[in-house]
Enzyme design. Structure first.
Site, PDB file in Angstrom:
ATOM      1  N   SER A  98      -2.171 -19.171  44.698  1.00  0.00           N
ATOM      2  CA  SER A  98      -3.399 -19.809  44.225  1.00  0.00           C
ATOM      3  C   SER A  98      -4.549 -19.646  45.212  1.00  0.00           C
ATOM      4  O   SER A  98      -5.714 -19.567  44.802  1.00  0.00           O
ATOM      5  CB  SER A  98      -3.150 -21.291  43.959  1.00  0.00           C
ATOM      6  OG  SER A  98      -2.287 -21.462  42.859  1.00  0.00           O
ATOM      7  N   HIS A 149      -6.708 -28.831  47.941  1.00  0.00           N
ATOM      8  CA  HIS A 149      -5.698 -27.826  47.620  1.00  0.00           C
ATOM      9  C   HIS A 149      -6.327 -26.449  47.410  1.00  0.00           C
ATOM     10  O   HIS A 149      -7.557 -26.301  47.388  1.00  0.00           O
ATOM     11  CB  HIS A 149      -4.914 -28.261  46.385  1.00  0.00           C
ATOM     12  CG  HIS A 149      -3.468 -27.879  46.414  1.00  0.00           C
ATOM     13  ND1 HIS A 149      -2.933 -26.891  45.619  1.00  0.00           N
ATOM     14  CD2 HIS A 149      -2.435 -28.347  47.160  1.00  0.00           C
ATOM     15  CE1 HIS A 149      -1.645 -26.775  45.856  1.00  0.00           C
ATOM     16  NE2 HIS A 149      -1.317 -27.650  46.791  1.00  0.00           N
ATOM     17  N   HIS A 288       6.543 -24.798  38.427  1.00  0.00           N
ATOM     18  CA  HIS A 288       7.443 -24.594  39.570  1.00  0.00           C
ATOM     19  C   HIS A 288       8.716 -25.421  39.415  1.00  0.00           C
ATOM     20  O   HIS A 288       9.784 -25.014  39.888  1.00  0.00           O
ATOM     21  CB  HIS A 288       6.745 -24.980  40.875  1.00  0.00           C
ATOM     22  CG  HIS A 288       5.840 -23.929  41.425  1.00  0.00           C
ATOM     23  ND1 HIS A 288       6.273 -22.660  41.759  1.00  0.00           N
ATOM     24  CD2 HIS A 288       4.509 -23.956  41.714  1.00  0.00           C
ATOM     25  CE1 HIS A 288       5.265 -21.950  42.230  1.00  0.00           C
ATOM     26  NE2 HIS A 288       4.177 -22.714  42.218  1.00  0.00           N
ATOM     27  N   HIS A 430       5.562 -17.891  40.721  1.00  0.00           N
ATOM     28  CA  HIS A 430       4.449 -17.197  40.085  1.00  0.00           C
ATOM     29  C   HIS A 430       4.877 -15.854  39.501  1.00  0.00           C
ATOM     30  O   HIS A 430       5.854 -15.244  39.950  1.00  0.00           O
ATOM     31  CB  HIS A 430       3.337 -16.938  41.104  1.00  0.00           C
ATOM     32  CG  HIS A 430       2.719 -18.181  41.651  1.00  0.00           C
ATOM     33  ND1 HIS A 430       1.727 -18.170  42.600  1.00  0.00           N
ATOM     34  CD2 HIS A 430       2.942 -19.494  41.379  1.00  0.00           C
ATOM     35  CE1 HIS A 430       1.361 -19.399  42.898  1.00  0.00           C
ATOM     36  NE2 HIS A 430       2.099 -20.224  42.176  1.00  0.00           N
TER      37      HIS A 430
END
Length: 468
Positions: A98, A149, A288, A430
């Protein structure tokens, strides 16, 4: 010409090389004649870690429950909407994380996984919200995970490590963005930070409007001119499926849609316009964890925030709306079975996430107690044998998975539940899929059918009439 000669000498040879080396060609931006009106405002929405199966299943869940399509699918069906596929590689891998994904949009170049707008040679790429703020626009981010984040930070800061969230919080203070809201109380609190600094007080004492719960956020007056910092819950916000079934969470934590509406109220006061990012970050966390219920209900929470954005755009025609994801995750899908529809419909009555189930089990529980907890949360009756197998994992908690600090058996629970929901997952990480990119509003007419993630940086600047 022989086939192998064609691949060696023809244009497909370049294509093949580009797919093997995801960094190739990123500085050779395609020339494109820009046409149409410029956008005063830009709303950039990211359902983090959303594989196409997630989008489809959330739409199906809404349709079978409410008789309508998701707002994202409705947007796709709206006249004037443009769509494309987007390649999501990073500079270091064909599968991005990300941080690198958001940095490709934020800084205009692919960077190595784990870094925020920092190239492999250590040089920086100026983040896009800094560029827009310098041009007089209001800027901000809203997310369901920590505001520090990777995805919001990729629009805002330079950092060698995405994990340096305590430092990123201090960078936000220096940058004085107009609205920053999400999770992450632990990152701002003196009793949780390594340096014991009270970052909430730092923001408050320098003129920020600081809000810590839902009611404080909803009470921000429309006339407020101070920059806003809203930080809720300990780490991330709770999963939406847990929030909607817990009175205390409903009272204290805002939804993504409520944060988006508040942020739009604040940002839209600037006559020069605004640029904001809205992230459904818990979609990625649920993927996840292979948690079907949490995944789909957080995707729906993102879709509710999209409705807020669509309503704003319909009333403000000078706003460009972009909806996408940074990468796929776990490649979930609804699979065939004689009772696939009936099993999928069980998700309409789930009460809690897999995280809620597994955090409430200990090695001292019985199989009957495990069965009872799963049924209370997911509405399915697993067998005593299945519950016993799950319970065995608590003798030594060693399961893998990102955001799984307690090593809980998320994968094992997902595999067990596949026959009850007909939903399966390809992995717990991912994927390198091409992803959906949807646009509506001024500038969207320039969207090409296939783009690379880093190309959106200059696209946004051009859409707002600002040169890179």
């Amino acid at each position: 010409m022989r086939r192998r000669d064609f691949f060696r000498n023809g244009s497909l040879a370049f294509l093949g090389t580009a797919l093997i080396n995801p960094g190739i060609g990123q500085t050779a931006a395609r020339t494109q004649k820009w046409s149409g009106k410029t956008a005063r405002n830009i709303i950039f929405m990211v359902s983090d870690g959303m594989s196409n199966g997630t989008l489809q299943m959330a739409d199906a869940l809404i349709y079978r429950k409410e008789g309508r399509h998701s707002h994202w699918v409705q947007l796709m069906q709206q006249q004037g909407t443009r769509r494309a596929l987007m390649d999501t590689a990073s500079a270091s891998s064909i599968v991005t994380d990300s941080a690198a994904a958001s940095s490709s949009w934020g800084g205009g170049k692919r960077v190595p996984n784990g870094s925020l707008n920092v190239n492999a040679d250590g040089s920086f790429n100026k983040p896009i919200l800094q560029k827009f703020k310098a041009k007089g626009k209001s800027v901000g981010c809203v997310t369901s995970v920590p505001i520090t984040h990777a995805t919001p930070a990729g629009f805002c800061v330079n950092s060698n490590k995405r994990s340096a969230m305590e430092d990123i919080a201090l960078e936000y203070h220096k940058l004085r963005f107009d609205v920053m809201m999400g999770g992450g109380v632990n990152i701002f609190s003196a009793d949780k930070r390594k340096d014991k600094q009270d970052v909430f007080s730092l923001f408050r004492n320098s003129g920020f409007k600081v809000v810590r719960n839902r009611q404080e956020m909803l009470s921000i007056p429309a006339t407020n001119s101070a920059p806003v910092l809203g930080v809720f819950h300990g780490e991330s916000l709770p999963y939406e499926i847990d929030r909607r079934n817990d009175a205390a969470l409903i009272s204290n934590t805002p939804t993504l849609a409520e944060m988006a509406k508040t942020a739009l109220q604040q940002l839209s006061r600037n006559k020069n316009g605004f640029v904001m990012q809205i992230e459904g970050g818990k979609v990625d966390w649920a993927a996840h964890a292979n948690d079907a219920a949490a995944l789909l209900y957080d995707q729906i929470a993102f879709d509710d925030a999209l409705k807020v954005a669509m309503d704003f755009v319909n009333n403000n025609k000078d706003t460009l709306l972009i909806v996408t994801t940074d990468h796929g995750n776990a490649n979930p899908g609804l699979f065939y079975g004689s009772k696939a529809g009936d099993n999928f419909d069980k998700l309409q009555s789930v009460k809690h996430s897999s995280d809620w189930i597994l955090m409430g089990i200990t090695k001292d529980n019985t199989a009957a107690q495990v069965r009872e907890r799963i049924e209370a949360a997911h509405g399915i009756g697993v067998s005593t044998e299945e519950a016993g197998e799950l319970l065995k994992r608590y003798q030594k908690l060693d399961s893998e998975g990102i955001y799984n600090s307690y090593k809980l058996p998320f994968r094992e629970l997902a595999i067990m539940e596949q026959k009850y929901f007909n939903i399966g997952f390809g992995s717990m990480d991912h994927s390198g899929d091409y992803v959906e990119l949807t646009m509506f509003g001024p500038g969207s007419e320039n969207l090409l059918p296939f783009v690379k993630n880093y190309e959106l940086h200059n696209f946004l600047l051009k859409a707002a009439g600002i040169m890179a």
